[in-house]
Design a protein around this motif. Structure first.
Motif, PDB file in Angstrom:
ATOM      1  N   SER A 391       0.836  -1.201   0.000  1.00  0.00           N
ATOM      2  CA  SER A 391       0.000   0.000   0.000  1.00  0.00           C
ATOM      3  C   SER A 391       0.867   1.245   0.000  1.00  0.00           C
ATOM      4  O   SER A 391       1.949   1.279   0.581  1.00  0.00           O
ATOM      5  N   GLY A 392       0.358   2.275  -0.659  1.00  0.00           N
ATOM      6  CA  GLY A 392       1.066   3.547  -0.743  1.00  0.00           C
ATOM      7  C   GLY A 392       0.378   4.466  -1.724  1.00  0.00           C
ATOM      8  O   GLY A 392      -0.570   4.073  -2.416  1.00  0.00           O
ATOM      9  N   GLY A 393       0.865   5.700  -1.793  1.00  0.00           N
ATOM     10  CA  GLY A 393       0.281   6.693  -2.682  1.00  0.00           C
ATOM     11  C   GLY A 393       0.825   6.600  -4.093  1.00  0.00           C
ATOM     12  O   GLY A 393       1.388   5.582  -4.519  1.00  0.00           O
ATOM     13  N   GLU A 394       0.690   7.697  -4.822  1.00  0.00           N
ATOM     14  CA  GLU A 394       1.091   7.709  -6.229  1.00  0.00           C
ATOM     15  C   GLU A 394       2.588   7.485  -6.377  1.00  0.00           C
ATOM     16  O   GLU A 394       3.028   6.724  -7.246  1.00  0.00           O
ATOM     17  N   ALA A 395       3.408   8.116  -5.546  1.00  0.00           N
ATOM     18  CA  ALA A 395       4.853   7.949  -5.655  1.00  0.00           C
ATOM     19  C   ALA A 395       5.274   6.520  -5.353  1.00  0.00           C
ATOM     20  O   ALA A 395       6.297   6.042  -5.858  1.00  0.00           O
ATOM     21  N   ALA A 396       4.480   5.816  -4.556  1.00  0.00           N
ATOM     22  CA  ALA A 396       4.825   4.442  -4.186  1.00  0.00           C
ATOM     23  C   ALA A 396       4.665   3.469  -5.342  1.00  0.00           C
ATOM     24  O   ALA A 396       5.106   2.317  -5.234  1.00  0.00           O
ATOM     25  N   ARG A 397       4.079   3.893  -6.450  1.00  0.00           N
ATOM     26  CA  ARG A 397       3.957   2.996  -7.598  1.00  0.00           C
ATOM     27  C   ARG A 397       5.333   2.639  -8.164  1.00  0.00           C
ATOM     28  O   ARG A 397       5.463   1.651  -8.892  1.00  0.00           O
ATOM     29  N   ALA A 398       6.349   3.428  -7.844  1.00  0.00           N
ATOM     30  CA  ALA A 398       7.703   3.104  -8.294  1.00  0.00           C
ATOM     31  C   ALA A 398       8.213   1.812  -7.656  1.00  0.00           C
ATOM     32  O   ALA A 398       9.096   1.150  -8.211  1.00  0.00           O
ATOM     33  N   ALA A 417      -0.233  -5.388 -13.889  1.00  0.00           N
ATOM     34  CA  ALA A 417      -1.563  -5.140 -14.453  1.00  0.00           C
ATOM     35  C   ALA A 417      -2.171  -3.922 -13.767  1.00  0.00           C
ATOM     36  O   ALA A 417      -2.142  -3.819 -12.536  1.00  0.00           O
ATOM     37  N   THR A 418      -2.729  -3.013 -14.552  1.00  0.00           N
ATOM     38  CA  THR A 418      -3.302  -1.772 -14.026  1.00  0.00           C
ATOM     39  C   THR A 418      -4.770  -1.668 -14.389  1.00  0.00           C
ATOM     40  O   THR A 418      -5.280  -2.395 -15.241  1.00  0.00           O
ATOM     41  N   HIS A 419      -5.444  -0.721 -13.748  1.00  0.00           N
ATOM     42  CA  HIS A 419      -6.876  -0.533 -13.982  1.00  0.00           C
ATOM     43  C   HIS A 419      -7.158   0.169 -15.306  1.00  0.00           C
ATOM     44  O   HIS A 419      -8.192  -0.066 -15.919  1.00  0.00           O
ATOM     45  N   SER A 420      -6.256   1.020 -15.755  1.00  0.00           N
ATOM     46  CA  SER A 420      -6.517   1.847 -16.927  1.00  0.00           C
ATOM     47  C   SER A 420      -5.348   1.802 -17.896  1.00  0.00           C
ATOM     48  O   SER A 420      -4.229   1.414 -17.555  1.00  0.00           O
ATOM     49  N   GLU A 421      -5.607   2.238 -19.117  1.00  0.00           N
ATOM     50  CA  GLU A 421      -4.550   2.336 -20.126  1.00  0.00           C
ATOM     51  C   GLU A 421      -3.517   3.378 -19.713  1.00  0.00           C
ATOM     52  O   GLU A 421      -2.316   3.203 -19.944  1.00  0.00           O
ATOM     53  N   ARG A 425       0.487   2.654 -19.225  1.00  0.00           N
ATOM     54  CA  ARG A 425       1.563   3.416 -19.868  1.00  0.00           C
ATOM     55  C   ARG A 425       2.570   3.915 -18.832  1.00  0.00           C
ATOM     56  O   ARG A 425       3.788   3.796 -19.027  1.00  0.00           O
ATOM     57  N   ARG A 426       2.080   4.426 -17.719  1.00  0.00           N
ATOM     58  CA  ARG A 426       2.986   4.942 -16.693  1.00  0.00           C
ATOM     59  C   ARG A 426       3.802   3.826 -16.051  1.00  0.00           C
ATOM     60  O   ARG A 426       4.979   4.007 -15.743  1.00  0.00           O
ATOM     61  N   LEU A 427       3.198   2.661 -15.853  1.00  0.00           N
ATOM     62  CA  LEU A 427       3.940   1.549 -15.269  1.00  0.00           C
ATOM     63  C   LEU A 427       5.002   1.041 -16.235  1.00  0.00           C
ATOM     64  O   LEU A 427       6.140   0.748 -15.819  1.00  0.00           O
ATOM     65  N   ALA A 428       4.666   0.944 -17.517  1.00  0.00           N
ATOM     66  CA  ALA A 428       5.647   0.483 -18.502  1.00  0.00           C
ATOM     67  C   ALA A 428       6.848   1.419 -18.552  1.00  0.00           C
ATOM     68  O   ALA A 428       7.996   0.974 -18.661  1.00  0.00           O
ATOM     69  N   PRO A 434       8.101  -1.903 -22.449  1.00  0.00           N
ATOM     70  CA  PRO A 434       6.707  -1.782 -22.889  1.00  0.00           C
ATOM     71  C   PRO A 434       5.880  -3.027 -22.632  1.00  0.00           C
ATOM     72  O   PRO A 434       4.662  -2.931 -22.414  1.00  0.00           O
ATOM     73  N   ASP A 435       6.507  -4.211 -22.665  1.00  0.00           N
ATOM     74  CA  ASP A 435       5.750  -5.445 -22.484  1.00  0.00           C
ATOM     75  C   ASP A 435       5.631  -5.853 -21.020  1.00  0.00           C
ATOM     76  O   ASP A 435       5.143  -6.944 -20.719  1.00  0.00           O
ATOM     77  N   ALA A 436       6.064  -4.984 -20.099  1.00  0.00           N
ATOM     78  CA  ALA A 436       6.021  -5.329 -18.677  1.00  0.00           C
ATOM     79  C   ALA A 436       4.708  -4.937 -18.025  1.00  0.00           C
ATOM     80  O   ALA A 436       4.503  -5.235 -16.840  1.00  0.00           O
ATOM     81  N   ALA A 437       3.810  -4.286 -18.755  1.00  0.00           N
ATOM     82  CA  ALA A 437       2.567  -3.810 -18.162  1.00  0.00           C
ATOM     83  C   ALA A 437       1.406  -4.058 -19.110  1.00  0.00           C
ATOM     84  O   ALA A 437       1.542  -3.938 -20.332  1.00  0.00           O
ATOM     85  N   VAL A 438       0.268  -4.411 -18.537  1.00  0.00           N
ATOM     86  CA  VAL A 438      -0.965  -4.619 -19.281  1.00  0.00           C
ATOM     87  C   VAL A 438      -2.104  -4.015 -18.472  1.00  0.00           C
ATOM     88  O   VAL A 438      -1.942  -3.689 -17.289  1.00  0.00           O
TER      89      VAL A 438
END
Length: 754
Positions: A391-398, A417-421, A425-428, A434-438
């Protein structure tokens, strides 16, 4: 207001109005699109952003409710079709398990409440016991987990329609037959197609035998179904008709699911039935259970039995402690089988992952090279556990991004895997591959990701699910069922945001059950917006320093001024002050209806930013839109063109074609969104609109979600006075009644989980 910076709007908020005043707020879409403030917003969006089938007649007035009914049914139908492949996969895996473990293999590793559920299911389905044997009574044995067949003396009744049927293409003959019976009963003919899609080819016969089956059609209200039944049956029906009371129980549970609940307290159901003229709610609930409309569950400990004071063999200990704390009272819950089975399947699947983790790979070097202490902790934890909650905020997605990169560096098949496109994109970008996120929807549907192995499981060693609060219980169950033994699953998200549009609170239940290791990020969100949002998360609306006008408050007196100032901010002030184009500024408001809801704001913003006749079903090339392919999913896009094939959109670089018949129900203008629609996405700038009539829809999660959508700038068009700090301090997330936490607490877990 003193709680936020920028009392003087400054550069962003004081410009001279541009252009003509927006037109008066009108709701051109009629009663079928009544305002849905955020307390009920998930319900409206889950039905494709449409309201009830409006009307005052027996089943609604055709002139006011037809579009809403058709839109709601179409949205649900596409969602059902989209999940058909997933259900087929679940059936395949279940069949494989059955071959190995017997008729009811899934769940055999469970204990406690979950094991009781399976035992009851076996007993009732085999005919050994009747459902009434298990019916709730505080002093009785545990309640049944499955309803029994109707008693022999019960008049035959058509089987209830499934809660989420797969989309069916009805024959013209079946639709015509339904249209005829709807006309006979005074219901709008527009319900013919959704009714046939929901009830199947035999819809006309079902409605003739049981007119209250009309309640299964999205948007139909009980009073409308009552009128329809009276028109068809005359004096042969009454408020205590078993068909009516069973349909009402199912309707109440479906409505609760739209609010996020997977079950309801039985007493609340009885009270709701009494309000609808049912003279014996207890018998009505019993009848619904026996008919198979609902399942009944018992949570907690029977207060009449000092169970805690007895050993496993049933003998009282020699020195019983008379001062033992009183056991938890029994709570009797009613639920739909689809959610009960999804929660049980999910609990079983999570337990399987926790107990099947292999620890052969050495992650020490990867953890040492992590970019932050929190990322290192997450890597070390994932190395030793099959299920991890982060758990964490936006910066914690790193941190999940660092975990994925580390796992891929070790030669593991790792994916996020993310909720939105936008999130994908931000996770990739964060992972650097590029192929690390869907997107989660793409992974489940098979259009994205690594594909399946010969057993139908996803070809993965590690799956990180970001935006985990957006997981509903059915989607989570399908996802976990598709993971093979030995796969590591990390659920990552911000506990402060709004929950899923679908039923359940998967992430919150996993956190509160403490059945797996948890990693709490120590990485704060940066800047004034991050500081503001962090305070909101703990119930404090603090004043923050914003020297670069990162946060600006724009006071307004009424809804009309709120619309005017919003258009000014998006079209002129923000682009000039921050060099952020209007297309990169997102407006977020509380409801879809009202004088400053999404519909009114979108109309005003279109007139200013992309005026046109709306020659493509109300849309023009260049219009910003939101595509809702399924309830709970929102894909921002831009209209490119239209032809006989449908409306052509560009959704984050992905071309999408929406068929003509789906445009009206699945596409809306998207300059202004609700906070639920905006969850999981971020924009360079966000304008949050809080008109005076929005006060009732505010809550801490809503404010937290809306205020955290802007990366560089946040403008708050503020007209709710003290309702905003009150909501942040006093109105936490709405509680959802679920059973997943209890099921997770009952399953055996490995030593690493403790």
């Amino acid at each position: 207001m003193t709680a936020l910076p920028g009392e003087t709007p400054g550069t962003v908020g004081t410009d001279t109005p541009q252009g003509a005043e927006p037109p008066a707020a009108t709701d051109a879409e009629g009663p079928a699109h009544a305002e849905a403030p955020d307390a009920a917003e998930a319900e409206a969006e889950a039905a494709g952003e449409t309201g009830d089938a409006a009307g005052d007649g027996p089943a609604g007035d055709a002139s006011t409710g037809e579009e809403g009914d058709a839109a709601a049914a179409a949205a649900l139908s596409e969602a059902q079709a989209e999940l058909a492949a997933q259900r087929e996969l679940r059936e395949k895996i279940a069949k494989r398990k059955a071959e190995k473990e017997g008729p009811v293999g899934a769940g055999t590793k469970l204990s406690g409440t979950a094991a009781d559920l399976l035992a009851a299911v076996r007993a009732v389905e085999s005919g050994e016991k009747a459902g009434a044997e298990f019916f709730d009574s505080p002093a009785a044995a545990p309640a049944p987990r499955r309803a029994a067949p109707a008693p022999a003396g019960q008049p035959p009744r058509p089987a209830p329609a499934p809660a989420a049927p797969v989309d069916r293409t009805a024959s013209p003959e079946a639709t015509d037959a339904v249209r005829a019976i709807l006309t006979e009963g005074g219901a709008p003919e527009a319900l013919a197609r959704p009714a046939t899609g929901t009830l199947g080819e035999q819809a006309a016969e079902l409605l003739r035998a049981d007119p209250w089956q009309l309640l299964a059609v999205p948007g139909v209200r009980p009073e409308q179904a009552d009128g329809f039944a009276r028109a068809l049956l005359g004096t042969a029906c009454g408020p205590d008709d078993g068909r009516r009371t069973s349909a009402l129980v199912g309707w109440l549970l479906e409505r609760a699911a739209l609010q996020g609940h997977t079950a309801l307290d039985a007493e609340a159901v009885r009270a709701a039935l009494a309000e609808r003229a049912v003279s014996d709610p207890e018998e009505a609930v019993r009848n619904a259970v026996e008919e198979g409309v609902a399942l009944v569950f018992q949570e907690g400990t029977d207060p009449t039995e000092p169970a805690a004071a007895y050993e496993e063999d049933g003998e009282a200990p020699a020195e019983a402690d008379t001062d033992t704390e009183a056991p938890e009272p029994v709570q009797v819950l009613l639920g739909l089988d689809r959610y009960a089975l999804a929660e049980e399947s999910l609990a079983d699947g999570l337990a399987r992952l926790m107990n099947a983790c292999e620890k052969g790979t050495d992650w020490a070097e990867a953890a040492a090279a992590a970019p932050s202490p929190s990322a290192a902790e997450l890597i070390r934890t994932a190395a030793t556990a099959g299920l991890v909650a982060h758990s964490g905020g936006e910066a914690a997605r790193a941190e999940p991004a660092a975990l994925i990169a580390a796992a891929r560096g070790l030669g593991l098949r790792a994916l996020g895997a993310t909720h939105s496109e936008d999130g994908r994109r931000r996770l990739a970008e964060a992972v650097g591959a590029p192929d690390a996120a869907v997107t989660l929807a793409g992974l489940l549907s098979g259009t994205e990701g690594p594909g399946r192995d010969e057993d139908g499981a996803l070809a993965l060693d590690l799956l990180v699910v970001l935006d985990a609060p957006q997981l509903d219980v059915e989607g989570a169950a399908v996802l976990v069922e598709a993971l093979a033994d030995g796969v590591r699953l990390v659920l990552s998200g911000d506990p402060g945001v709004l929950g899923s549009a679908g039923a359940g609170r998967v992430f919150a239940d996993v956190l509160t059950a403490r059945a797996c290791p948890q990693v709490v990020s120590r990485t704060p969100d940066p800047g004034p917006i991050g500081e503001l949002v962090s305070g909101i998360g703990i119930g404090e609306l603090t004043q923050v320093e914003a020297p670069g006008k990162e946060v600006v408050i724009v006071p307004v007196r009424d809804a009309g001024e709120a619309v005017h100032r919003t258009v000014q901010l998006v079209a002129d002030s923000v682009p000039r002050a921050f060099s952020i184009p209007a297309g990169d500024t997102q407006v977020i408001t509380v409801g879809h209806g009202g004088a400053a809801g999404t519909r009114v704001l979108n109309e005003a913003l279109k007139q200013r930013l992309n005026p046109g006749p709306g020659r493509f079903g109300g849309f023009d090339p260049g219009d910003r839109v939101i595509h809702v392919p399924a309830p709970g999913r929102a894909m921002p896009g831009v209209v490119r063109s239209a032809d006989a094939e449908g409306l052509h959109l560009d959704c984050g670089g992905v071309p999408v074609v929406v068929p003509q018949e789906r445009v009206e129900s699945a596409v809306r203008h998207g300059w202004a969104l609700s906070a639920h629609q905006a969850a999981g996405m971020r924009w360079p700038a966000a304008v949050v609109v809080l008109p005076g009539d929005a006060a009732a829809g505010l809550s801490r999660p809503w404010v937290y979600t809306a205020f955290s959508r802007g990366e560089r700038h946040l403008s708050v068009v503020h007209g709710v006075d003290q309702a905003l700090p009150h909501a942040v301090a006093q109105i936490p997330a709405q509680e959802r009644t679920t059973r997943l936490r209890a099921l997770l607490e009952a399953v055996p877990t490995p030593d690493t989980a403790s």
